[in-house]
Design a protein around this motif. Structure first.
Motif, PDB file in Angstrom:
ATOM      1  N   MET A   1       0.756  -1.212  -0.024  1.00 33.75           N
ATOM      2  CA  MET A   1      -0.198   0.012  -0.133  1.00 33.75           C
ATOM      3  C   MET A   1       0.931   1.254   0.096  1.00 33.75           C
ATOM      4  N   ILE A   2       0.379   2.123  -0.918  1.00 32.80           N
ATOM      5  CA  ILE A   2       1.249   3.349  -1.269  1.00 32.80           C
ATOM      6  C   ILE A   2       0.915   4.387   0.112  1.00 32.80           C
ATOM      7  N   ASN A   3       1.836   4.919   0.657  1.00 35.18           N
ATOM      8  CA  ASN A   3       1.628   5.874   1.888  1.00 35.18           C
ATOM      9  C   ASN A   3       1.714   7.361   1.235  1.00 35.18           C
ATOM     10  N   ILE A   4       0.606   7.927   0.915  1.00 33.36           N
ATOM     11  CA  ILE A   4       0.764   9.358   0.420  1.00 33.36           C
ATOM     12  C   ILE A   4       1.425  10.293   1.042  1.00 33.36           C
ATOM     13  N   GLY A   5       1.312  10.290   2.566  1.00 31.55           N
ATOM     14  CA  GLY A   5       2.400  10.998   3.522  1.00 31.55           C
ATOM     15  C   GLY A   5       3.474  11.099   3.105  1.00 31.55           C
ATOM     16  N   THR A   6       4.265   9.729   2.992  1.00 31.03           N
ATOM     17  CA  THR A   6       5.429   9.353   2.842  1.00 31.03           C
ATOM     18  C   THR A   6       5.884   9.965   1.590  1.00 31.03           C
ATOM     19  N   VAL A   7       5.196   9.792   0.231  1.00 32.83           N
ATOM     20  CA  VAL A   7       5.462  10.309  -0.877  1.00 32.83           C
ATOM     21  C   VAL A   7       5.505  12.052  -0.802  1.00 32.83           C
ATOM     22  N   TRP A   8       4.552  12.594   0.036  1.00 29.81           N
ATOM     23  CA  TRP A   8       4.592  13.914  -0.018  1.00 29.81           C
ATOM     24  C   TRP A   8       5.919  14.466   0.631  1.00 29.81           C
ATOM     25  N   ASP A   9       6.417  13.753   1.876  1.00 28.17           N
ATOM     26  CA  ASP A   9       7.586  14.047   2.375  1.00 28.17           C
ATOM     27  C   ASP A   9       8.774  13.856   1.496  1.00 28.17           C
ATOM     28  N   ARG A  10       8.775  12.927   0.944  1.00 32.64           N
ATOM     29  CA  ARG A  10       9.826  12.493  -0.254  1.00 32.64           C
ATOM     30  C   ARG A  10       9.713  13.782  -1.122  1.00 32.64           C
ATOM     31  N   THR A  11       8.762  14.095  -1.617  1.00 34.76           N
ATOM     32  CA  THR A  11       8.519  15.367  -2.488  1.00 34.76           C
ATOM     33  C   THR A  11       9.273  16.611  -2.031  1.00 34.76           C
ATOM     34  N   MET A  12       8.669  16.734  -0.983  1.00 36.77           N
ATOM     35  CA  MET A  12       9.581  18.235  -0.038  1.00 36.77           C
ATOM     36  C   MET A  12      10.951  17.969  -0.013  1.00 36.77           C
ATOM     37  N   SER A  13      11.301  16.727   0.323  1.00 36.57           N
ATOM     38  CA  SER A  13      12.742  16.497   0.530  1.00 36.57           C
ATOM     39  C   SER A  13      13.543  16.582  -0.800  1.00 36.57           C
ATOM     40  N   VAL A  14      13.067  16.102  -2.067  1.00 35.90           N
ATOM     41  CA  VAL A  14      13.568  16.569  -3.138  1.00 35.90           C
ATOM     42  C   VAL A  14      13.625  17.859  -3.647  1.00 35.90           C
ATOM     43  N   PHE A 248       4.175  25.066  -9.779  1.00 31.69           N
ATOM     44  CA  PHE A 248       3.181  24.011  -9.556  1.00 31.69           C
ATOM     45  C   PHE A 248       3.649  22.722 -10.729  1.00 31.69           C
ATOM     46  N   SER A 249       4.226  23.129 -11.760  1.00 34.18           N
ATOM     47  CA  SER A 249       4.655  22.022 -12.594  1.00 34.18           C
ATOM     48  C   SER A 249       5.994  21.317 -12.063  1.00 34.18           C
ATOM     49  N   ILE A 250       6.721  22.051 -11.370  1.00 34.34           N
ATOM     50  CA  ILE A 250       7.864  21.241 -10.415  1.00 34.34           C
ATOM     51  C   ILE A 250       7.237  20.506  -9.515  1.00 34.34           C
ATOM     52  N   LEU A 251       6.148  20.906  -8.589  1.00 33.00           N
ATOM     53  CA  LEU A 251       5.595  20.117  -7.593  1.00 33.00           C
ATOM     54  C   LEU A 251       5.018  18.867  -8.337  1.00 33.00           C
ATOM     55  N   GLN A 252       4.189  18.996  -9.361  1.00 29.83           N
ATOM     56  CA  GLN A 252       3.678  17.694 -10.096  1.00 29.83           C
ATOM     57  C   GLN A 252       4.579  16.844 -10.349  1.00 29.83           C
ATOM     58  N   ALA A 253       5.691  17.039 -11.147  1.00 28.77           N
ATOM     59  CA  ALA A 253       6.694  16.246 -11.605  1.00 28.77           C
ATOM     60  C   ALA A 253       7.439  15.499 -10.585  1.00 28.77           C
ATOM     61  N   VAL A 254       7.835  16.234  -9.543  1.00 26.05           N
ATOM     62  CA  VAL A 254       8.454  15.736  -8.412  1.00 26.05           C
ATOM     63  C   VAL A 254       7.629  14.694  -7.544  1.00 26.05           C
ATOM     64  N   PHE A 255       6.243  15.197  -7.528  1.00 27.17           N
ATOM     65  CA  PHE A 255       5.430  14.269  -6.597  1.00 27.17           C
ATOM     66  C   PHE A 255       5.276  13.048  -7.600  1.00 27.17           C
ATOM     67  N   GLY A 256       5.062  13.077  -8.894  1.00 27.64           N
ATOM     68  CA  GLY A 256       4.958  11.922  -9.488  1.00 27.64           C
ATOM     69  C   GLY A 256       6.291  10.907  -9.669  1.00 27.64           C
ATOM     70  N   ALA A 257       7.354  11.502  -9.498  1.00 35.00           N
ATOM     71  CA  ALA A 257       8.653  10.794  -9.489  1.00 35.00           C
ATOM     72  C   ALA A 257       8.613  10.014  -8.363  1.00 35.00           C
ATOM     73  N   SER A 258       8.196  10.765  -6.952  1.00 36.50           N
ATOM     74  CA  SER A 258       8.399  10.342  -5.718  1.00 36.50           C
ATOM     75  C   SER A 258       7.235   8.996  -5.702  1.00 36.50           C
ATOM     76  N   ALA A 263       5.870   3.531  -5.089  1.00 35.74           N
ATOM     77  CA  ALA A 263       4.888   2.502  -5.477  1.00 35.74           C
ATOM     78  C   ALA A 263       5.762   1.256  -5.832  1.00 35.74           C
ATOM     79  N   GLN A 264       6.720   1.411  -6.650  1.00 36.58           N
ATOM     80  CA  GLN A 264       7.831   0.225  -6.752  1.00 36.58           C
ATOM     81  C   GLN A 264       8.567  -0.344  -5.614  1.00 36.58           C
ATOM     82  N   GLU A 265       8.573   0.184  -4.563  1.00 34.96           N
ATOM     83  CA  GLU A 265       9.080  -0.140  -3.198  1.00 34.96           C
ATOM     84  C   GLU A 265       7.866  -1.046  -2.635  1.00 34.96           C
ATOM     85  N   ALA A 266       6.815  -0.570  -2.653  1.00 36.60           N
ATOM     86  CA  ALA A 266       5.613  -1.133  -2.188  1.00 36.60           C
ATOM     87  C   ALA A 266       5.480  -2.515  -2.916  1.00 36.60           C
ATOM     88  N   HIS A 267       5.476  -2.354  -4.311  1.00 38.89           N
ATOM     89  CA  HIS A 267       5.186  -3.761  -5.217  1.00 38.89           C
ATOM     90  C   HIS A 267       6.296  -4.512  -4.743  1.00 38.89           C
TER      91      HIS A 267
END
Length: 270
Positions: A1-14, A248-258, A263-267
């Motif tokens: 299961m993907i944790n959106i909170g973790t994805v968001w934290d990773r996005t902000m870190s990147v 916002f494009s930066i945010l969108q692209a980084v969020f998608g990459a995160s 998702a790869q890690e979860a799978h």
């Protein structure tokens, strides 16, 4: 299961860790081209040469935005990717990225077409509605069916958009073409509702910030430029629009990459 909170934290870190290179790519590919396009549009004119220049600039903006999205995704996906290699990846994956984007855009357009046709042939005029004018000889039955169709279609399109959030990262990191669509759907399985919430929040915040920025900048520009400063006001508003859209494009692209990485890690863990 993907944790959106973790994805968001990773996005902000990147973004925090690689903001300099992300901003430089945005300035080059997401901000400068729209500003040049706005400057060309302010020249006006209806000559063939002017129309050709405007069409050429629109194409440049489109291609630059595509390369920018790819390059930013590459930077967000791999800490070893620098500005030069990100631009190289952007050029190398431009064809598949545009091809897949056009296929998705065509699919979205085809499914919305019946509703748009019904609204169009009903006699409804959007321009008159905006101006507050009366709508004469409108076929309410056709109009109602068309609006209902588009209303019922909206959740389906939002669902599809949510499943395609990591699409850019798949195209960049797995070197897939049209198969990236199926891969994106597979990676987002089980996280659709969360991603729909993220997309809705993203859209609302983007519209609020964009409206506020353009309104304030436009007002200040009018006060400074005076009654004869139409061109200056247009360029100032275009600059504000380009800046907000780029951020916002930066945010969108980084969020998608995160999201792709999570998702790869979860799978793999499953």
């Amino acid at each position: 299961m993907i944790n959106i909170g973790t994805v968001w934290d990773r996005t902000m870190s990147v973004i925090a860790g690689r903001f300099g290179i992300l901003l430089s790519l945005a300035l080059l590919l997401l901000i400068a081209p729209p500003l040049v396009q706005a400057a060309v549009d302010t020249l006006g004119g209806t000559s063939f040469a002017m129309r050709a220049m405007q069409m050429a600039m629109a194409l440049v903006v489109f291609v630059a935005a595509a390369i920018g999205a790819i390059a930013i995704t590459a930077v967000a996906s791999n800490p070893d990717v620098d500005r030069a290699s990100a631009l190289a990846i952007g050029r190398a994956r431009l064809g598949p990225f545009i091809g897949v984007s056009l296929i998705i855009g065509l699919a979205f357009g085809l499914v919305t077409l019946p509703g748009l046709i019904l609204v169009g042939i009903s006699g409804f005029s959007l321009e008159q509605a905006r101006a507050g004018g009366a709508q004469d000889a409108v076929n309410l039955t056709l109009l109602g069916i068309g609006i209902l169709y588009l209303f019922l279609l909206a959740p389906l399109m939002l669902w599809a958009a949510a499943r395609l959030v990591p699409l850019g990262a798949v195209i960049v990191n797995e070197r897939r073409g049209i198969a990236a669509i199926a891969r994106s759907f597979a990676l987002t399985r089980g996280a659709t509702l969360k991603l729909i919430g993220v997309l809705i929040l993203y859209g609302v915040v983007f519209l609020v910030v964009l409206t506020a920025a353009t309104s304030v900048i436009g007002l200040v520009a009018r006060l400074l430029a005076g009654a004869n400063g139409t061109v200056a006001v247009s360029l100032a508003v275009a600059a504000a629009t380009a800046l907000v859209t780029a951020l916002f494009s930066i945010l969108q692209a980084v969020f998608g990459a995160s999201l792709y990485a999570a998702a790869q890690e979860a799978h793999e863990a499953a």
